[in-house]
Design an enzyme around this catalytic site. Structure first.
Site, PDB file in Angstrom:
ATOM      1  N   ASP A   1      -8.695  30.651 -38.590  1.00 10.71           N
ATOM      2  CA  ASP A   1      -8.118  29.409 -39.058  1.00 10.71           C
ATOM      3  C   ASP A   1      -8.758  28.272 -38.241  1.00 10.71           C
ATOM      4  OD1 ASP A   1      -4.737  28.573 -40.150  1.00 10.71           O
ATOM      5  OD2 ASP A   1      -6.633  27.486 -40.314  1.00 10.71           O
TER       6      ASP A   1
HETATM    7  C1  GLC Z   1      -5.234  24.732 -41.843  1.00  7.06           C
HETATM    8  C2  GLC Z   1      -4.299  25.838 -42.299  1.00  7.06           C
HETATM    9  C3  GLC Z   1      -4.935  26.852 -43.195  1.00  7.06           C
HETATM   10  C4  GLC Z   1      -5.982  26.163 -44.040  1.00  7.06           C
HETATM   11  C5  GLC Z   1      -7.093  25.741 -43.119  1.00  7.06           C
HETATM   12  C6  GLC Z   1      -8.228  25.037 -43.849  1.00  7.06           C
HETATM   13  O1  GLC Z   1      -5.040  24.476 -40.497  1.00  7.06           O
HETATM   14  O2  GLC Z   1      -3.616  26.535 -41.273  1.00  7.06           O
HETATM   15  O3  GLC Z   1      -3.899  27.452 -43.977  1.00  7.06           O
HETATM   16  O4  GLC Z   1      -6.469  27.054 -45.032  1.00  7.06           O
HETATM   17  O5  GLC Z   1      -6.629  24.895 -42.076  1.00  7.06           O
HETATM   18  O6  GLC Z   1      -7.777  23.880 -44.452  1.00  7.06           O
END
Ligand code: GLC
Length: 726
Positions: A264
């Site tokens: 993430d």
């Molecule tokens: C965010 C979220 C994740 C998302 C990612 C990209 O922090 O936790 O669910 O897909 O970043 O946007």
């Protein structure tokens, strides 16, 4: 490209090019890249050599923009290895469906599958290859804002809907140009942060993790999800992104996941904050060893460039392993043959809010809206009724919800406009989510004075839902409650419509309203769906995928709890006996339980019968459920089948969902349903972490809500012998 060719490409790459493939950057690092930023940004200088060795981009879409970035990139990439474009296409792309927690209330996997398929078709035309969805984290705490992105508190419902969403996004194998790769997230157990506080510690036993949280990820992977995303949180004492037991033993080995594992946003870099890595080099090594293939926006993996000449053999092997998975994903998506394979300006334009997609989104909303109260059958409204609307949602089109990114609404997507197509509507919208001055209150009460029935359109703004929106108080804002109390004090019959992305404490709303309708964030055609429910054009059929507490003090609250050693007896003794598992200031039960929801028709569960009181691995249990609709209007019902095991090697929930079916029951008719219960439904996690079924006594419970069930006993004769038989 043949697999051998992919392997050959890997061998042709320099170590610098391999390290580049591991990096994912937001689009603003690229020429003409306007990115949607979904995490903390750090100032990073990116030299062009490094930039043009990247593996993937996040946060941009649009046929023209993606084509331009891809073309520029390929012109500067020595081996012409195309970029992967990834983004959060969660509950729609341009046409927005209800939030996932809302679609879970439909209890219809086809609704979820179709929503993902429509989102895939629209976003593929806009150049997206991978979506960061479905989010399948089990949730039990409405203080956490991301419950809106989940499908709720039940393991079985989550597994069914996780698989449906992956099938919708990816279609059949091989992926065609109207489908995109699914990235199931967040692995794992991100939905259990202590105190419901965002990004907080998760600390649950491996036994509970495997029994309740792991199955939805497993179902998504079994449905062939091509990617998995690591979660920000710790699990078993180690941050997931560095957790070799979680990622190597459980994800790669046990779940046999051979796809791409992406971190993430900045989760690798945050291993330093967690206190398990001393610096970014250390964090990179931990994540690489855990099998994380792509580094989303922490720039940790790019630091391998500084050590490229001195990397040891094991690190190089791990880098090769990860790069090969990334190249294989690009090959699966057909990007080597055609890096622009799915981009289509024509299809992008044609599908944007297309009538067909809007019909689908509206249908999904109609199937998701939950009627929570309807005293005196004040609903449905008769067409032509004069109604008075007030509240922050009466003329707002903030109905799309969080994670709706490129989503659009038709201009008339407001409750007042939609209801105005059917009723005489007077609307006084000048009430804020968090603002109500004396004048506004006076105007609203003055407007309402001439009406017997008032529709209060209440709720939470989408900006207070989703990531980074944990709340300690889950009631509606005081300003809205002041308005509601004043309307009630004026003797009005009140229909409260609530728009939010989480279960709220609606105790006072319920007390002063004659009817309560929960709309979630219903999407691009949500207002029309709400209006059709209010006027009875559509029978309310949504059922709660998550318990609504009476008070935030009850949280976490969920239906499939364990009995404890001092359970309530549900007799008058409960009041006198202090030594029971209860509160002295609140009931144990939620205000509205899992599986609950009302309809206008009077559909009841008449009987539950089983063909055999003894079942075995070879002889499944066959259960018959009969419904009756005693009203003069067609009805809907979600029949829920629960299981209780009387004695287990570990404690067993008072009941747990093992099957459900949504059915229509015609006016004055009955409906008969058949369920087949097999040994698989009886399996549970034992202390040795095996998932097996015990011989012994069970109860099958059927109901139209988790708190209203009929039970019948049966015996399962073969499985692990009961301990007492030893
Ligand atoms: C965010 C979220 C994740 C998302 C990612 C990209 O922090 O936790 O669910 O897909 O970043 O946007």
């Amino acid at each position: 490209m043949e697999n051998t060719q992919v392997q050959a490409l890997l061998e042709e790459m320099t170590i610098e090019e391999k390290i580049g493939q591991l990096g994912q950057l937001s689009a603003d690092f690229f020429p003409n890249g306007q990115a949607t930023i979904t995490g903390p940004m750090q100032a990073q200088h990116m030299d062009l050599d490094t930039l043009y060795r990247s593996g993937s981009v996040l946060g941009i879409s649009g046929a023209k923009q993606v084509r331009a970035i891809q073309a520029d990139f390929l012109a500067h990439n020595r081996l012409h290895i195309p970029l992967l474009f990834m983004a959060d296409v969660v509950h729609g792309y341009k046409t927005i469906f209800p939030i996932p927690l809302g679609m879970a209330a439909s209890f219809d996997p086809e609704i979820v599958k179709n929503a993902s398929a429509v989102a895939a078709s629209e976003s593929a035309a806009g150049g997206i290859h991978v979506t960061f969805a479905p989010m399948v984290d089990l949730v039990r705490d409405p203080r956490w804002g991301r419950v809106m992105e989940s499908t709720g508190e039940d393991t079985y419902l989550n597994t069914v809907l996780a698989a449906a969403s992956v099938q919708g996004f990816q279609g059949e194998d091989p992926l065609d140009e109207e489908h995109i790769a699914a990235c199931v997230k967040h692995f794992a157990a991100y939905g259990a942060p202590e105190a419901g506080r965002e990004y907080n510690t998760v600390d649950i036993s491996e036994w509970r993790f495997r029994e309740q949280y792991l199955p939805s990820y497993a179902a998504a992977i079994k449905a062939q999800a091509l990617l998995v995303m690591t979660s920000f949180n710790t699990l078993f004492g180690v941050p997931a992104t560095a957790n070799q037991h979680l990622m190597r033993d459980i994800l790669r080995e046990e779940l046999d996941f051979s796809g791409v594992l992406i971190s993430d946003w900045d989760a690798i870099g945050e291993l330093i904050n967690h206190g398990v890595a001393g610096d970014l080099d250390h964090a990179s090594d931990l994540a690489l060893k855990a099998g994380v293939d792509i580094d989303m926006m922490s720039f940790a993996y790019s630091r391998y460039l500084k050590r490229a000449a001195t990397l040891d053999a094991e690190t190089k092997r791990l880098i090769d392993e990860s790069v090969l998975r990334i190249l294989e994903l690009k090959n699966t998506l057909g990007l080597f043959e055609d890096p622009y394979r799915n981009i289509s300006i024509e299809r992008e334009t044609a599908t944007e809010l297309s009538p067909a997609h809007l019909v689908d989104a509206q249908h999904a909303a109609e199937e998701s809206i939950v009627l929570l109260k309807n005293a005196g059958q004040i609903l449905p409204l008769q067409p032509g009724t004069s109604v008075f609307l007030t509240g922050p949602l009466s003329e707002s089109n903030d109905l799309l919800g969080s994670w709706s990114w490129q989503g659009k609404s038709t201009p008339d997507n407001t409750i007042a406009a939609a209801l105005g197509q059917r009723c005489e509507v007077k609307s006084v919208p000048d009430v804020g989510y968090h603002a109500l001055n004396e004048k506004q209150l006076k105007v609203a009460l003055g407007g309402a004075h001439h009406y017997d029935t008032v529709i209060a359109c209440l709720g939470i703004p989408s900006s207070e839902s989703g990531e980074a929106t944990s709340m300690t108080d889950i009631r509606l804002p005081e300003e809205q409650m002041t308005l509601l109390r004043a309307l009630a004090a004026d003797g009005k019959r009140i229909i409260s419509i609530v728009i939010a992305g989480r279960p709220l404490d609606l105790s006072e709303v319920d007390a002063v309203s004659d009817a309560v309708v929960f709309g979630w964030f219903p999407g691009s055609r949500g207002a029309e769906a709400i209006a059709r429910i209010l006027t009875g054009e559509v029978e309310p059929s949504g059922r709660l995928p998550m318990s609504f507490p009476r008070s935030v003090g009850q949280v976490p609250i969920y239906y499939n709890q364990y009995n404890t050693g001092r359970p309530l007896t549900h007799t008058p003794n409960d009041a006198e006996n202090k030594y029971l598992s209860k509160y002295i200031d609140e009931e144990n039960t939620p205000l509205y339980p899992f599986g609950y929801g009302l309809g206008y028709a009077q559909v009841t569960l008449q009987s539950l019968t089983i063909e055999n009181t003894e079942m075995s691995s070879q002889k499944p249990m066959v259960a018959h459920v009969r419904l009756e609709n005693s009203s003069n209007r067609d009805g809907r019902a979600v029949v829920q089948l629960y299981l209780h095991q009387k004695i287990g090697e570990t404690v067993r929930p008072v009941k747990r969902l093992i099957a459900f079916e949504k059915v229509a029951v015609g006016a004055g008719e009955t409906a008969d349903l058949l369920f087949s219960v097999t040994e698989d439904s009886l399996r549970y996690m034992h202390t040795d972490l095996t998932n097996t079924a015990d011989a012994g006594e069970y109860e099958l419970l059927a109901g139209l809500s988790s708190d209203a069930t009929q039970a019948v006993g049966f015996t399962f004769t073969n499985g692990l012998k009961e301990k007492s038989d030893d």
